[in-house]
Enzyme design. Structure first.
Site, PDB file in Angstrom:
ATOM      1  N   GLU A  29     -12.129   8.019  -4.622  1.00 56.19           N
ATOM      2  CA  GLU A  29     -11.188   7.854  -3.510  1.00 56.19           C
ATOM      3  C   GLU A  29     -11.376   9.034  -2.577  1.00 56.19           C
ATOM      4  O   GLU A  29     -11.164  10.184  -2.969  1.00 56.19           O
ATOM      5  CB  GLU A  29      -9.740   7.813  -3.981  1.00 56.19           C
ATOM      6  CG  GLU A  29      -8.773   7.675  -2.798  1.00 56.19           C
ATOM      7  CD  GLU A  29      -7.311   7.829  -3.158  1.00 56.19           C
ATOM      8  OE1 GLU A  29      -6.487   7.159  -2.526  1.00 56.19           O
ATOM      9  OE2 GLU A  29      -6.996   8.635  -4.061  1.00 56.19           O
ATOM     10  N   HIS A 116       4.738   4.855  -2.607  1.00 57.60           N
ATOM     11  CA  HIS A 116       4.880   6.076  -3.406  1.00 57.60           C
ATOM     12  C   HIS A 116       6.334   6.527  -3.470  1.00 57.60           C
ATOM     13  O   HIS A 116       7.059   6.453  -2.484  1.00 57.60           O
ATOM     14  CB  HIS A 116       4.039   7.211  -2.807  1.00 57.60           C
ATOM     15  CG  HIS A 116       2.580   6.915  -2.736  1.00 57.60           C
ATOM     16  ND1 HIS A 116       2.034   6.126  -1.752  1.00 57.60           N
ATOM     17  CD2 HIS A 116       1.548   7.286  -3.539  1.00 57.60           C
ATOM     18  CE1 HIS A 116       0.723   6.031  -1.953  1.00 57.60           C
ATOM     19  NE2 HIS A 116       0.407   6.725  -3.028  1.00 57.60           N
ATOM     20  N   LYS A 142      -0.357  -1.599  -4.888  1.00 56.28           N
ATOM     21  CA  LYS A 142      -0.409  -0.311  -5.583  1.00 56.28           C
ATOM     22  C   LYS A 142       0.951   0.377  -5.486  1.00 56.28           C
ATOM     23  O   LYS A 142       1.560   0.396  -4.419  1.00 56.28           O
ATOM     24  CB  LYS A 142      -1.473   0.601  -4.962  1.00 56.28           C
ATOM     25  CG  LYS A 142      -1.509   2.005  -5.593  1.00 56.28           C
ATOM     26  CD  LYS A 142      -2.424   2.942  -4.817  1.00 56.28           C
ATOM     27  CE  LYS A 142      -2.263   4.382  -5.313  1.00 56.28           C
ATOM     28  NZ  LYS A 142      -2.986   5.340  -4.472  1.00 56.28           N
TER      29      LYS A 142
END
Length: 218
Positions: A29, A116, A142
């Protein structure tokens, strides 16, 4: 699949680190928000490498300091040049614009939509709501939430298990390490691990150690 974050602050260092990381992991990443003086030409170099291209917004815990429009243009450039994955936030108002652009030009780039929470892990129904919203936009959902207990670990694994092959889920922090070890067995398409001394999130396990653990439980 094991993904290794590249967190260097220059393009040259990032490319060298990626070459080394791919000896241990399957994909890297690139945290391009951490780079100095990023250009479109640089993005073309990164897009050729098996990777997730991430330019994390500062409002989502990243370090991007320039305009959001420039960030979106850079992500489009990564799509145009065949990046394997790009990562865009669920809260990003232009995330659908990236999907539309990808479809219009016929790119094969997979779009990860991410969420997140650096303080806690929400309840299961909230996590499911996040994942459902993400999958309505992109190809892969995600979420990375801070795990404060074994109960949080179980919540993360349970949600993972509902979306095998369509999700990346991570419990950050010390107790969340178990999600990084068991994630692949519970449906996550990849797990993150770090090169020595180069962790991009709390709780990331050294890639050599993680591979040893995964081999033991296979």
């Amino acid at each position: 699949m094991i993904c290794i974050p590249i967190i260097d602050n220059t393009v040259e260092k990032a490319l060298i680190s990626a070459k080394e990381a791919l000896k241990y992991g399957d994909i890297v990443e690139f945290r391009l928000d951490l780079l100095d003086n990023l250009t479109k030409f640089d993005i073309e170099k990164f897009a050729k490498i098996p990777s997730i291209i991430t330019i994390r917004a500062n409002w989502e815990g990243g370090a991007w300091k320039e305009s959001n429009n420039k960030r979106i243009e850079f992500l489009k450039h990564a799509i145009k040049h065949g990046a394997k994955f790009i990562d865009v936030e669920l809260k990003e108002e232009k995330n659908l614009e990236l999907v539309t652009y990808r479809n219009e030009i016929g790119s094969k780039t997979k779009i990860i939509v991410s969420y997140h929470d650096f303080e806690k892990t929400p309840e299961i129904n909230e996590l499911i709501d996040v994942v459902e919203k993400e999958l309505k936009i992109g190809d892969i959902a995600k979420f990375a939430t801070f795990s404060n207990s074994k109960k949080d670990v179980l919540k993360i694994l349970e949600v993972m298990n509902k979306y095998p092959g369509d999700i990346i889920a991570i419990g950050m922090g010390e107790s969340g390490k178990l999600t990084r070890i068991l994630g692949l067995r519970f449906g996550s398409i990849l797990t993150f691990a770090s090169m020595k001394g180069k962790s991009s999130a709390p709780g990331q396990i050294d890639v050599t150690k993680l591979k040893e653990i995964l081999n033991l439980i296979e």
